[in-house]
Design a protein around this motif. Structure first.
Motif, mmCIF file in Angstrom:
data_model
loop_
_atom_site.group_PDB
_atom_site.id
_atom_site.type_symbol
_atom_site.label_atom_id
_atom_site.label_comp_id
_atom_site.label_asym_id
_atom_site.label_seq_id
_atom_site.Cartn_x
_atom_site.Cartn_y
_atom_site.Cartn_z
ATOM 1 N N SER A 134 142.548 51.950 124.400
ATOM 2 C CA SER A 134 141.300 51.955 123.640
ATOM 3 C C SER A 134 140.328 52.994 124.197
ATOM 4 C CB SER A 134 140.651 50.569 123.675
ATOM 5 O OG SER A 134 141.465 49.607 123.058
ATOM 6 N N SER A 135 140.266 53.105 125.516
ATOM 7 C CA SER A 135 139.415 54.126 126.141
ATOM 8 C C SER A 135 139.900 55.520 125.784
ATOM 9 C CB SER A 135 139.423 53.937 127.662
ATOM 10 O OG SER A 135 138.958 52.651 128.014
ATOM 11 N N PHE A 136 141.222 55.677 125.747
ATOM 12 C CA PHE A 136 141.808 56.959 125.338
ATOM 13 C C PHE A 136 141.406 57.291 123.902
ATOM 14 C CE2 PHE A 136 145.217 59.222 123.162
ATOM 15 C CZ PHE A 136 145.412 60.322 123.985
ATOM 16 N N GLY A 137 141.495 56.288 122.999
ATOM 17 C CA GLY A 137 141.131 56.511 121.598
ATOM 18 C C GLY A 137 139.663 56.834 121.428
ATOM 19 N N TYR A 177 156.986 58.018 121.348
ATOM 20 C CA TYR A 177 155.531 58.056 121.192
ATOM 21 C C TYR A 177 154.775 58.958 122.176
ATOM 22 C CZ TYR A 177 157.214 53.909 118.826
ATOM 23 O OH TYR A 177 157.948 53.063 118.050
ATOM 24 N N LYS A 178 154.928 58.756 123.466
ATOM 25 C CA LYS A 178 154.107 59.495 124.425
ATOM 26 C C LYS A 178 154.223 61.014 124.283
ATOM 27 C CE LYS A 178 153.161 60.218 129.334
ATOM 28 N NZ LYS A 178 153.357 59.763 130.719
ATOM 29 N N PRO A 179 155.434 61.588 124.136
ATOM 30 C CA PRO A 179 155.495 63.049 123.978
ATOM 31 C C PRO A 179 154.687 63.566 122.794
ATOM 32 C CG PRO A 179 157.671 62.171 124.467
ATOM 33 C CD PRO A 179 156.780 60.991 124.226
ATOM 34 N N LEU A 180 154.653 62.795 121.719
ATOM 35 C CA LEU A 180 153.882 63.238 120.546
ATOM 36 C C LEU A 180 152.381 63.099 120.778
ATOM 37 C CD1 LEU A 180 155.311 64.328 117.998
ATOM 38 C CD2 LEU A 180 156.793 62.869 119.402
ATOM 39 N N ILE A 181 151.985 62.108 121.566
ATOM 40 C CA ILE A 181 150.567 61.979 121.928
ATOM 41 C C ILE A 181 150.146 63.184 122.768
ATOM 42 C CG2 ILE A 181 148.876 60.588 123.190
ATOM 43 C CD1 ILE A 181 150.502 58.124 122.488
ATOM 44 N N ILE A 182 151.034 63.623 123.667
ATOM 45 C CA ILE A 182 150.748 64.816 124.469
ATOM 46 C C ILE A 182 150.658 66.045 123.572
ATOM 47 C CG2 ILE A 182 151.678 66.342 126.250
ATOM 48 C CD1 ILE A 182 152.896 63.843 127.567
ATOM 49 N N VAL A 183 151.571 66.145 122.595
ATOM 50 C CA VAL A 183 151.536 67.268 121.645
ATOM 51 C C VAL A 183 150.199 67.282 120.902
ATOM 52 C CG1 VAL A 183 152.512 68.130 119.481
ATOM 53 C CG2 VAL A 183 154.022 67.477 121.350
ATOM 54 N N ALA A 184 149.735 66.100 120.491
ATOM 55 C CA ALA A 184 148.440 66.025 119.800
ATOM 56 C C ALA A 184 147.317 66.531 120.699
ATOM 57 C CB ALA A 184 148.161 64.588 119.356
ATOM 58 N N GLY A 185 147.337 66.127 121.972
ATOM 59 C CA GLY A 185 146.308 66.584 122.901
ATOM 60 C C GLY A 185 146.340 68.088 123.099
ATOM 61 N N VAL A 196 146.541 75.427 111.055
ATOM 62 C CA VAL A 196 147.931 74.978 111.169
ATOM 63 C C VAL A 196 148.071 74.060 112.383
ATOM 64 C CG1 VAL A 196 150.323 75.686 111.536
ATOM 65 C CG2 VAL A 196 148.837 77.020 110.010
ATOM 66 N N PHE A 197 147.466 74.449 113.496
ATOM 67 C CA PHE A 197 147.496 73.607 114.697
ATOM 68 C C PHE A 197 146.679 72.327 114.499
ATOM 69 C CE2 PHE A 197 148.436 77.778 116.750
ATOM 70 C CZ PHE A 197 149.674 77.432 117.262
ATOM 71 N N TYR A 198 145.617 72.421 113.698
ATOM 72 C CA TYR A 198 144.843 71.217 113.399
ATOM 73 C C TYR A 198 145.698 70.221 112.608
ATOM 74 C CZ TYR A 198 140.945 68.210 112.101
ATOM 75 O OH TYR A 198 140.108 67.129 111.937
ATOM 76 N N GLY A 199 146.552 70.743 111.735
ATOM 77 C CA GLY A 199 147.492 69.882 111.027
ATOM 78 C C GLY A 199 148.432 69.175 111.988
ATOM 79 N N THR A 200 148.882 69.901 113.036
ATOM 80 C CA THR A 200 149.709 69.286 114.075
ATOM 81 C C THR A 200 148.942 68.188 114.794
ATOM 82 O OG1 THR A 200 150.802 71.422 114.420
ATOM 83 C CG2 THR A 200 151.107 69.748 116.137
ATOM 84 N N TYR A 201 147.701 68.490 115.119
ATOM 85 C CA TYR A 201 146.833 67.545 115.823
ATOM 86 C C TYR A 201 146.671 66.248 115.040
ATOM 87 C CZ TYR A 201 142.386 65.809 117.802
ATOM 88 O OH TYR A 201 141.394 65.050 118.359
ATOM 89 N N MET A 202 146.432 66.360 113.737
ATOM 90 C CA MET A 202 146.230 65.181 112.904
ATOM 91 C C MET A 202 147.541 64.434 112.664
ATOM 92 S SD MET A 202 143.024 64.971 112.373
ATOM 93 C CE MET A 202 142.994 63.752 111.062
ATOM 94 N N THR A 226 143.920 65.286 126.782
ATOM 95 C CA THR A 226 145.267 65.770 127.071
ATOM 96 C C THR A 226 145.721 65.344 128.464
ATOM 97 O OG1 THR A 226 144.858 67.688 125.639
ATOM 98 C CG2 THR A 226 146.733 67.824 127.142
ATOM 99 N N ILE A 227 144.844 65.470 129.428
ATOM 100 C CA ILE A 227 145.178 65.034 130.791
ATOM 101 C C ILE A 227 145.478 63.542 130.802
ATOM 102 C CG2 ILE A 227 144.261 64.754 133.129
ATOM 103 C CD1 ILE A 227 142.600 67.319 132.615
ATOM 104 N N TRP A 228 144.661 62.777 130.091
ATOM 105 C CA TRP A 228 144.858 61.335 130.010
ATOM 106 C C TRP A 228 146.213 61.009 129.368
ATOM 107 C CZ3 TRP A 228 139.975 57.968 129.536
ATOM 108 C CH2 TRP A 228 140.277 56.628 129.725
ATOM 109 N N ALA A 229 146.591 61.795 128.338
ATOM 110 C CA ALA A 229 147.856 61.557 127.634
ATOM 111 C C ALA A 229 149.048 61.670 128.587
ATOM 112 C CB ALA A 229 148.002 62.539 126.476
ATOM 113 N N PHE A 230 149.003 62.640 129.505
ATOM 114 C CA PHE A 230 150.094 62.799 130.474
ATOM 115 C C PHE A 230 150.196 61.584 131.401
ATOM 116 C CE2 PHE A 230 149.895 67.320 129.367
ATOM 117 C CZ PHE A 230 151.249 67.660 129.387
ATOM 118 N N LEU A 231 149.090 60.881 131.607
ATOM 119 C CA LEU A 231 149.071 59.752 132.534
ATOM 120 C C LEU A 231 149.416 58.421 131.874
ATOM 121 C CD1 LEU A 231 145.802 60.656 134.500
ATOM 122 C CD2 LEU A 231 148.169 61.153 135.148
#
Length: 434
Positions: free
Chosen positions: A12-15, A70-78, A102-108, A175-180
């Motif tokens: 939740s803090s990450f979100g 899931y986690k790798p895609l969260i990192i990709v989003a970050g 185009v990258f914003y589309g990846t992010y979303m 992004t740093i948080w996503a790696f953790l």
């Protein structure tokens, strides 16, 4: 604090941090300002690239997210979000903006991994709670975004470029948080066992594509042979379509009703309603599971859709801006409550390792429906090109139609259960005679 609660707090803090993007409410004035100095038409064309990129990449993302846990895609989003705001800050050409979108589309698109990641980490009995936590947290992040950005601009603490620097810092931290974040491990009983694949096929590298296709088909069939999942997915898709179409264009409706006064109040109302939505989403986590029986839920969703439609129609036909705000508030509150419960109910009724597939399909259906709806009623070159009040009348009756649809689902469910009881009674009588 239990382990699932600790994990819910972390995510939740990450979100909350992920949604802290104070530059987004001012993206149009930033693009047509001195940094890029492009026209409004060019800005609209650039932003449309992001919309179509999002839909195209979403297909790929929801097909691979469950497989890659899931986690790798969260990192990709970050990483994609960080790259987007780096380009916002340090690029200045129209071509760079187009690539940025185009990258914003990846992010979303990769954001679907965040929304489904938590279901792979906690027990199903906690899905309602954790869904309310993350939806409340993301709404709170948006509230802070809307409030802080307008305060900073109003008091001239910074300019639009400065807001983009703040957004970049938040994306770097995300992004740093996503790696953790903790990894999601595969279940002990893998899907391969359920599919009963040929032993040779299981170990042959060349069969990877075939195995993946079999996995996807298995999960798709397992989810969508359930009428419960289908009904909730219909609600989810229609919510994505109508709610985001309405919230995108409601400032135009308010400007039509209230003129200059509406311009002053719109931002404050949106911020307050975002905060209320956060609180309502949190409260949805306390709804007793005994109230979420199928008949009660279908009745509740039908009633909520009708209330949303009536609230929106009141907000549309009135000539008093305050009444319009109140009518729209009904929609926001009902949506925040319903989408939280619907999301958790979908997750409860789908197989493990298929969360992103099901939510991704529902989101894609909603986005495509919204694109068609926008082309039909809102686009000035569209099929009907309605004015703003006529558009919102269509949306209001669309919500009433959703209410009627779920009332029909309720009647079908009641009829099905009655038939089942009659069959059981006849079988008991038959066995008694025998």
């Amino acid at each position: 604090m239990e382990k699932w609660q600790q994990f819910s707090l972390i995510l939740s803090s990450f979100g909350f941090l992920k949604e802290f993007r104070p530059s987004e409410p001012f993206v149009y004035p930033f693009l047509i300002g001195p940094c890029y100095n492009i026209t409004i038409a060019q800005a609209q064309d650039v932003l449309s690239i992001g919309t179509y990129s999002y839909m195209a990449q979403l297909v790929v993302v929801f097909l691979i997210t469950d497989y890659f846990r899931y986690k790798p895609l969260i990192i990709v989003a970050g990483l994609a979000g960080t790259l987007v705001w780096i380009m916002f800050v340090w690029s200045s050409s129209l071509r760079a903006l187009q690539l940025l979108e185009v990258f914003y589309g990846t992010y979303m698109a990769a954001d679907i991994a965040y929304w489904t990641y938590i279901y792979a980490k906690v027990d199903r009995k906690h899905y309602q709670k954790v869904t309310s936590h993350i939806r409340s947290a993301t709404q709170a992040g948006r509230f802070l975004t809307l409030t802080l950005s307008k305060i900073l601009i109003y008091y001239e603490v910074t300019d639009y470029l400065g807001l983009n620097y703040i957004s970049l810092g938040a994306q770097l931290a995300t992004t740093i948080w996503a790696f953790l974040l903790p990894h999601v491990h595969r279940k002990e009983q893998d899907t391969e066992e359920k599919l009963d694949l040929d032993p040779i096929q299981k170990i042959t590298p060349s069969s990877t594509c075939s195995r993946t296709s079999s996995h996807l088909w298995f999960h798709f069939k397992s989810a969508y042979t359930s009428f419960t999942v289908i009904r909730y997915s219909i609600w989810y898709s229609l919510a994505v379509c109508l709610y985001y179409q309405i919230t995108t264009y409601v400032p135009a409706l308010w400007n039509r009703i209230g003129g200059r006064d509406a311009t002053l109040w719109n931002g404050a109302v949106e911020a307050i309603l975002t905060l209320i939505g956060s609180l309502v989403a949190l409260l949805a986590g306390f709804v007793s599971p005994s109230w979420l029986q199928m008949n009660t839920t279908l009745l509740g969703l039908a009633a909520i859709a009708v209330l949303e439609g009536l609230g929106l129609l009141v907000a549309t036909v009135t000539s008093n801006i305050m009444v319009s705000y109140v009518g729209f508030s009904v929609l926001v509150i009902m949506h925040a409550f319903a989408i939280t419960l619907v999301s958790s109910e979908i997750a409860k009724h789908v197989p493990d390792a298929s969360f992103a597939l099901v939510f991704g399909i529902s989101t894609l259906v909603g986005l495509v429906s919204r694109t068609l709806l926008n082309l039909a009623v809102a686009d000035i070159d569209g099929w009907f090109a309605l004015d703003i009040r006529e558009q919102f009348t269509v949306y209001g009756f669309g919500l009433l139609g959703v209410g009627v649809l779920f009332a029909i689902f309720l009647l079908v469910e009641l009829g099905r259960r009655k038939c089942y009881r009659l069959q059981s009674l006849l079988q008991l009588n038959k066995d008694g005679v025998a």
